[in-house]
Design a protein around this motif. Structure first.
Motif, PDB file in Angstrom:
ATOM      1  N   ARG A  73       0.832  -1.205   0.000  1.00 31.04           N
ATOM      2  CA  ARG A  73       0.000   0.000   0.000  1.00 31.04           C
ATOM      3  C   ARG A  73       0.867   1.257   0.000  1.00 31.04           C
ATOM      4  O   ARG A  73       0.644   2.187  -0.776  1.00 31.04           O
ATOM      5  CB  ARG A  73      -0.900  -0.045   1.230  1.00 31.04           C
ATOM      6  N   ALA A  74       1.875   1.305   0.872  1.00 30.29           N
ATOM      7  CA  ALA A  74       2.722   2.486   0.986  1.00 30.29           C
ATOM      8  C   ALA A  74       3.540   2.714  -0.276  1.00 30.29           C
ATOM      9  O   ALA A  74       3.798   3.871  -0.664  1.00 30.29           O
ATOM     10  CB  ALA A  74       3.648   2.348   2.194  1.00 30.29           C
ATOM     11  N   ALA A  75       3.967   1.647  -0.954  1.00 33.83           N
ATOM     12  CA  ALA A  75       4.792   1.796  -2.156  1.00 33.83           C
ATOM     13  C   ALA A  75       4.080   2.620  -3.218  1.00 33.83           C
ATOM     14  O   ALA A  75       4.705   3.443  -3.903  1.00 33.83           O
ATOM     15  CB  ALA A  75       5.165   0.417  -2.699  1.00 33.83           C
ATOM     16  N   GLU A  76       2.783   2.398  -3.380  1.00 30.67           N
ATOM     17  CA  GLU A  76       2.044   3.169  -4.390  1.00 30.67           C
ATOM     18  C   GLU A  76       2.029   4.649  -4.047  1.00 30.67           C
ATOM     19  O   GLU A  76       2.201   5.500  -4.920  1.00 30.67           O
ATOM     20  CB  GLU A  76       0.623   2.630  -4.524  1.00 30.67           C
ATOM     21  N   TRP A  77       1.807   4.973  -2.783  1.00 28.44           N
ATOM     22  CA  TRP A  77       1.817   6.380  -2.389  1.00 28.44           C
ATOM     23  C   TRP A  77       3.183   7.005  -2.611  1.00 28.44           C
ATOM     24  O   TRP A  77       3.297   8.125  -3.116  1.00 28.44           O
ATOM     25  CB  TRP A  77       1.426   6.507  -0.916  1.00 28.44           C
ATOM     26  N   ILE A  78       4.235   6.291  -2.213  1.00 25.03           N
ATOM     27  CA  ILE A  78       5.585   6.840  -2.363  1.00 25.03           C
ATOM     28  C   ILE A  78       5.916   7.036  -3.837  1.00 25.03           C
ATOM     29  O   ILE A  78       6.477   8.062  -4.232  1.00 25.03           O
ATOM     30  CB  ILE A  78       6.612   5.916  -1.686  1.00 25.03           C
ATOM     31  N   GLY A  79       5.549   6.057  -4.662  1.00 20.91           N
ATOM     32  CA  GLY A  79       5.824   6.156  -6.088  1.00 20.91           C
ATOM     33  C   GLY A  79       5.133   7.336  -6.746  1.00 20.91           C
ATOM     34  O   GLY A  79       5.657   7.925  -7.704  1.00 20.91           O
ATOM     35  N   ARG A  80       3.960   7.691  -6.207  1.00 20.58           N
ATOM     36  CA  ARG A  80       3.217   8.839  -6.751  1.00 20.58           C
ATOM     37  C   ARG A  80       3.583  10.145  -6.073  1.00 20.58           C
ATOM     38  O   ARG A  80       3.108  11.213  -6.479  1.00 20.58           O
ATOM     39  CB  ARG A  80       1.713   8.614  -6.579  1.00 20.58           C
ATOM     40  N   GLY A  81       4.372  10.057  -4.999  1.00 26.05           N
ATOM     41  CA  GLY A  81       4.711  11.260  -4.252  1.00 26.05           C
ATOM     42  C   GLY A  81       3.596  11.719  -3.334  1.00 26.05           C
ATOM     43  O   GLY A  81       3.575  12.890  -2.921  1.00 26.05           O
TER      44      GLY A  81
END
Length: 559
Positions: A550-558
């Motif tokens: 879940r967190a990876a998607e947020w980080i990837g999108r900033g």
């Protein structure tokens, strides 16, 4: 030579860190250089025999691939202290854990979402991330359920029934009937949101082989450095006043090397070490930081607080008919499949039957929301087809096929522990006070769990068909429905133990926001079990996988 500058630095090459690194490396735009760095204090355990098999799990706990962290004396457990194993290896505690695969109930995730005000953490919203990691083995007679499970993820997930007919334990039907007699429903799939009942045991072993995260995940686009211990996160200087916040800009390693993070630092060092890293970096209670000569970068007294863990106690049962080959140690209990994982068929998850007794004992709204839910899973009870020995039950049961073991675990603790600093060096372990049994609510709840575990074996026709009697440790009363609270509390205080499920020391809503960003700091996140705001009623690794996805998607999108 390794670069000294990366877009993302992940501190900790455990389960969360490696899942995050793998996923994030695929979400980022193509580049000629690797943009993600993982820094792991331990080494690669993938050639270590006892790490790779279920039979070596206990040896792994005391191996060089494990920290032996001291736990402070517990005033509620007769001042007992202990040590706990925590993974020091690529894969972290996934390299040394017991391999159980339980997600926990829908109500835990929905409470998480409610507490942090973000529906992203509700069960229905998180299911896609739970599915993403799984490659669920098929069970004969059950159709695929792609709404709940994944079938092409990196981790093979194996229900015991998928290994039939070889791994069908002799006591399976008797144990199932035992629970049916007391009205506990059978749930074929306990990992679909509803787990309160007798659920099939599911594990992450494949024919006794451990699946190390660094072997099953695609890390081709990630730089990984083992033997690299991070002393602190560093920050850019803030110019001016107003609303400016410090921004993480890299890390200092033990030995003095500095590595630059162009975008973010993500700390994934686990429930005990993550608050230590934050405090050593100047994020925490100023009074605690000042004691160790650490400059306060961001004041937050919640760092290291709200630590919770599951508490357990075991019981040894003498079998009526050991000559039938019902347990490990019997010369008839020889099928090799029996030894390819934990010797068990089921986990019983359930609510407390006398919830009203807890109502006047639970004071804060946060604890009331946790404990007084009728759909909560307050307890976990497992029966293992072996005499598991003194560490589990307090007695040295011989491994001769004459004994089995039941473990009862309390899953909704209101007692809170803490993680503080021993010194200003990351090489000194943190001070860990788990503070088990601090509240009367926990005592009442755990007593109920123990009485239920005993009664189902002693007071049902099916239980009495294979159990002769409990064999308590010398000087302690047998556990029955008539055992006094005082007798139970004595045994708990002397012999109870951690189930090795620490969570919540950097809880979401208190230390990080709902996107795992450290409050008061830019460009710094935490992704591991320390952020859980709810003591999840499960063996936590499945939730850690999903949290990292879940967190990876947020980080990837900033985001």
């Amino acid at each position: 030579m390794a670069s000294s500058s990366y877009d993302y630095i992940i501190v900790g090459g455990g389960l969360a860190g490696l899942v995050l690194a793998s996923r994030l490396s695929k979400l980022l735009p193509p580049s000629d250089t690797k943009q993600v760095l993982v820094l792991e204090a331990g080494t690669d355990p993938s050639t270590t025999d006892y790490i790779l098999t279920s039979q070596g799990a206990h040896q792994a706990w005391t191996s060089p691939h494990s920290y032996q962290l001291p736990i402070s004396p517990n005033r509620h457990l007769n001042g007992r202290s202990t040590t706990v194993p925590v993974g020091k290896a690529l894969g972290g505690s996934a390299a040394i854990n017991g391999g159980a695969w339980t997600r926990g109930p829908k109500s835990d995730y929905d409470l998480w979402a409610k507490l942090v005000g973000d529906e992203s953490w509700g069960y229905d919203a998180l299911v896609p991330y739970l599915r993403r990691v799984e490659s669920m083995a098929l069970v004969e007679g059950m159709e695929k359920d792609e709404t709940q499970h994944g079938y092409d993820g990196p981790l093979k997930v194996t229900p015991i029934r998928s290994q039939w007919p070889a791994r069908k334990y002799p006591l399976r039907e008797s144990v199932q009937k035992m629970w049916e007699e007391v009205g506990v429903k059978y749930i074929p799939d306990g990992n679909a949101g509803d787990q309160n009942g007798l659920v099939e045991f599911v594990e992450a072993w494949v024919k006794s082989a451990r699946q190390l995260p660094n072997k099953i995940l695609d890390l081709a686009k990630v730089d990984i450095r083992t033997g690299s211990t991070v002393q602190r996160v560093t920050f850019a200087k803030v110019e001016g006043q107003g609303q400016d916040q410090p921004a993480a800009n890299g890390v200092d390693l033990v030995g003095g090397e500095h590595v630059v993070a162009n975008k973010e630092v993500i700390v994934c060092t686990g429930t005990y070490h993550t608050p230590q890293v934050l405090m050593l970096s100047g994020i925490g209670d100023p009074a605690e930081l000042t004691k160790h000569g650490i400059e306060t970068i961001a004041a937050n007294p919640e760092v290291g607080k709200s630590l919770k863990d599951h508490f357990a106690l075991g019981m040894a049962w003498k079998l009526k008919h050991p000559e039938k080959g019902l347990a490990i140690g019997s010369p008839l209990f020889t099928d090799p499949s029996y030894f390819s994982g934990w010797p068990m068929d089921f986990i019983e998850f359930g609510p407390l039957e006398e919830l009203s007794k807890l109502e006047p004992l639970v004071k804060s709204q946060e604890d009331r929301d946790l404990v007084l839910r009728p759909d909560a899973s307050h307890m976990e009870i497992v029966t293992l087809y072996a005499g598991m020995g003194k560490g589990f039950t307090g007695i040295d049961t011989p491994m001769d096929g004459s004994y089995i073991t039941t473990i009862a675990c309390y899953l909704t603790p209101t007692s809170k522990g803490s993680v503080t600093l021993q010194s200003a060096s990351i090489e000194d372990p943190p001070v860990i006070d788990v503070n088990f049994f601090d509240t009367e609510a926990d005592k009442v709840g755990f007593r109920q769990a123990l009485r239920k575990a005993a009664s189902v074996h002693l007071e049902t026709e099916a239980g009495r068909s294979f159990v002769s009697h409990e064999v308590p440790p010398e000087g302690y009363a047998c556990i029955t429905k008539d055992t006094t609270d005082e007798e139970l509390d004595k045994r708990i205080a002397d012999l109870g133990y951690t189930f090795h499920h620490p969570m919540g020391s950097c809880a979401m809503g208190k230390v990080v926001d709902s996107h795992c960003r450290v409050i008061g700091i830019r460009c710094l996140r935490i992704v591991d079990a320390s952020v859980f705001p709810v003591p999840m009623a499960c063996h936590p690794q499945a939730v850690v996988y999903a949290t990292a996805e879940r967190a990876a998607e947020w980080i990837g999108r900033g985001d």
